[in-house]
Design a protein around this motif. Structure first.
Motif, short mmCIF file in Angstrom:
data_model
loop_
_atom_site.label_atom_id
_atom_site.label_comp_id
_atom_site.label_asym_id
_atom_site.label_seq_id
_atom_site.Cartn_x
_atom_site.Cartn_y
_atom_site.Cartn_z
N UNK A 113 -5.43 -39.80 57.75
CA UNK A 113 -6.63 -38.99 57.94
C UNK A 113 -7.88 -39.84 57.86
N UNK A 114 -7.85 -40.82 56.94
CA UNK A 114 -9.00 -41.69 56.77
C UNK A 114 -8.55 -42.98 56.12
N UNK A 146 -3.87 -39.60 53.19
CA UNK A 146 -2.60 -39.50 53.91
C UNK A 146 -1.96 -38.13 53.76
N UNK A 147 -1.13 -37.81 54.73
CA UNK A 147 -0.40 -36.53 54.73
C UNK A 147 1.00 -36.78 55.26
N UNK A 148 1.96 -36.01 54.75
CA UNK A 148 3.32 -35.96 55.28
C UNK A 148 3.70 -34.51 55.47
N UNK A 173 -5.81 -28.13 48.77
CA UNK A 173 -6.38 -27.18 49.74
C UNK A 173 -6.46 -27.78 51.14
N UNK A 174 -6.68 -29.09 51.22
CA UNK A 174 -6.76 -29.77 52.51
C UNK A 174 -5.45 -30.47 52.89
N UNK A 186 -6.26 -40.44 38.10
CA UNK A 186 -5.81 -39.33 38.95
C UNK A 186 -6.86 -38.23 38.89
N UNK A 187 -6.90 -37.40 39.94
CA UNK A 187 -7.80 -36.25 39.97
C UNK A 187 -7.26 -35.24 40.97
N UNK A 188 -7.85 -34.08 40.92
CA UNK A 188 -7.54 -33.03 41.89
C UNK A 188 -6.40 -32.13 41.45
N UNK A 189 -6.14 -31.18 42.33
CA UNK A 189 -5.09 -30.21 42.00
C UNK A 189 -4.44 -29.65 43.20
#
Length: 189
Positions: A113-114, A146-148, A173-174, A186-189
């Motif tokens: 993605x980036x 990245x995404x899988x 969410x994204x 680490x961060x996010x959920x």
């Protein structure tokens, strides 16, 4: 660059075929330190970009040495597609991506993605989202989003966190995971 549009046998493709055999036979050093965990004697990265339509499947490290031509391909692939500018990507980030990919035991390529972001692109994204850091490691060539399809954000993040080699952000969410070679956090959920 190796793309899905390539149709002939090139030196790079021949090396890939040869190395694929080595990859199958290479041991995985799951007890190795940090970013080498799960990488083995051959390191390979597979990605595609929805923005550019390009694909990359390259072996970039063999027997302790980075392959300069492969690293140049990675740098170009991970360029800021909005501006066309490139940056020498930090090999540690590529190592984290490859090790996490191996730990997840998938053949599906990452969707990039980036990768590198120019300061202009980072500023534009920051003006639209509070989730974009002012001094993002993307601008230093030290991060990738990245995404899988076959793995959840949680599965990807756990694999990257197991490398204990940089930052891992969960963007559920994204539907993507941020991996970088900065301080371990680490961060996010």
């Amino acid at each position: 660059m190796t793309t899905t549009a390539d149709s002939g046998i090139s030196r790079r493709r021949l090396l890939g075929i040869f190395a694929a055999g080595i990859v199958a036979a290479a041991p995985t050093y799951s007890n190795a330190f940090g970013l080498l965990r799960g990488a083995g004697d051959v390191r390979r990265v597979r990605m595609y970009s929805g923005r550019s339509g390009e694909s990359l499947d390259t072996i970039y490290w063999i027997d302790g040495k980075y392959i300069p031509e492969a690293m140049a391909e990675i740098n170009h692939f991970m360029r800021d597609v909005r501006t066309g500018s490139t940056m020498k990507m930090d090999a540690r980030t590529i190592d984290i991506m490859a090790a996490a990919h191996n730990l997840m035991d998938v053949t599906e390529p990452y969707m990039l993605l980036s990768g590198y972001r120019s300061p202009q692109t980072n500023a534009a994204l920051r003006s639209r989202s509070s989730g974009v850091a002012r001094n993002s490691l993307h601008m230093k060539g030290q991060a990738a989003d990245l995404r899988l399809k076959s793995r959840s954000v949680s599965q990807m993040a756990r694999a990257a966190e197991a490398c204990a080699s940089g930052g891992v952000g969960r963007y559920s969410r994204s539907n993507f995971v941020h991996m970088d070679c900065g301080p371990v956090r680490t961060w996010g959920g």
